[in-house]
Design an enzyme around this catalytic site. Structure first.
Site, PDB file in Angstrom:
ATOM      1  N   SER A 170     -18.875  85.598  25.001  1.00 47.17           N
ATOM      2  CA  SER A 170     -18.265  85.361  23.696  1.00 47.17           C
ATOM      3  C   SER A 170     -16.990  86.198  23.537  1.00 47.17           C
ATOM      4  CB  SER A 170     -19.284  85.632  22.584  1.00 47.17           C
ATOM      5  OG  SER A 170     -18.847  85.122  21.352  1.00 47.17           O
ATOM      6  N   ASP A 270     -22.908  74.592  21.092  1.00 49.83           N
ATOM      7  CA  ASP A 270     -22.023  75.747  20.936  1.00 49.83           C
ATOM      8  C   ASP A 270     -20.633  75.262  20.526  1.00 49.83           C
ATOM      9  OD1 ASP A 270     -20.625  78.113  21.052  1.00 49.83           O
ATOM     10  OD2 ASP A 270     -20.883  78.425  23.203  1.00 49.83           O
TER      11      ASP A 270
END
Length: 326
Positions: A170, A270
């Site tokens: 991330s 996602d």
């Protein structure tokens, strides 16, 4: 009776709240846990904490897998945790659990970096801290006898400096990209080169929607809001090259300072997946001379391998990650 409720001056929901007295409340996150110097009972991995720099404060948790012999040389993995630059820690429970399993699977010496977080320390502080940590790791290469006294024995005795990798998930994946770009123009200590980089569900964004991203309320998307919160002074805002690395006027991705690259995305669940694929394609279409691979996990969701490491999806990702390092 006077109210004890503190006045909120800024908040990024559901992540962080800032109060008028300067205090910061993190609304999500995992508790800190101590290292396991005598080996984790499940994986056999040992860990310990080190101080890299006093000013600015940079530290790390080091991991060493169970060795088959004491002369073993292992890949070195410098890892940057996720959390949108404002959450989480290298010392948290989920980071410890994840790194234990990753190190056991990959048989690497890992350095998980504890960098400063926003909003107390706005970007580019985290980028600088992670570069400092990578330079500290590199300083262990070509060390003379006099220098070795103040060095870390796990790196000196077991680190293979021909196989130095950087990785992150991330926001940490974003850091890994930017560190690789910096390594193309700035030298690392001891002549060390980054052999490979792994970007797991990396955090990239931009002012224009791509693919199936909704153009409606694009500016209100959490990915957009996080960047403004953690780096309000970024030139170009959400189109700064550090968050939006593809497009006219951006540094060429051919300059990535590594020999191979693995980009991992987590499927439709996602919101960042399309950006990851878009980044992978941009690197592949550039003049980057190294190896570029994409690994897609379906049905996982963002950071699934950290929050649910026992799932089959996570185990497959661990194996792919490990094969990349070896």
């Amino acid at each position: 009776m006077a109210s004890t409720t503190k006045e909120v001056t800024k908040e990024l929901l559901p992540l962080v709240r800032v109060y008028k007295d300067g205090s910061v409340e993190r609304l999500l996150g995992s508790p800190h846990v101590p290292p396991s110097p005598d080996q984790d009972p499940e994986t056999g991995v040992s860990s310990k904490d080190v101080t890299i720099s006093q000013n600015p404060p940079v530290s790390a948790r080091l991991y060493l897998p169970k060795l088959t012999n004491h002369d073993q040389k292992l890949p070195i993995l410098v890892y940057f945790h996720g959390g949108g630059f404002c959450l989480e820690s290298a010392f948290s429970f989920i980071s410890q659990r994840y790194l234990n399993r990753l190190v056991s699977e990959s048989q690497a010496v890992a350095v998980s970096v504890e960098y400063r977080l926003a909003p107390e320390h706005l970007l580019p502080a985290a980028y600088e801290d992670c570069w400092t940590a990578l330079q500290w790791v590199a300083s262990h290469h070509k060390t003379g006898d006099d220098d070795s006294i103040n060095k870390e024995p796990w790196l000196l005795n077991h680190g293979d400096f021909q196989r130095v990798f950087i990785a992150g998930d991330s926001g940490g994946g974003n850091i890994a990209h930017n560190i690789a770009m910096r390594a193309s123009v700035e030298s690392l200590n001891g002549g060390v080169k980054i052999f490979g980089a792994v970007l797991l569900q990396p955090y990239f964004w931009g002012s224009e929607a791509i693919g199936t991203e909704s153009s409606e309320d694009h500016e209100k998307n959490l990915s957009n809001l996080i960047w403004g919160f953690v780096y309000p002074s970024a030139p170009g805002g959400i189109d700064n090259a550090m968050i939006n690395p593809v497009g006219p006027g951006k540094p060429s991705l051919a300059k990535l300072g590594c020999s191979k690259l693995l980009v991992c995305v987590a499927g439709k669940e996602d919101d960042l997946s399309e950006r990851g694929v878009w980044y992978y394609n941009a690197v592949k279409e550039s003049d980057f001379g190294g190896e570029v691979d994409l690994f897609e996990s379906e049905g996982g969701g963002h950071a699934f391998h950290i929050f649910r490491p026992d799932t089959e999806n996570a185990k497959c990702l661990f194996k792919r990650f490990a094969s990349f390092l070896n």
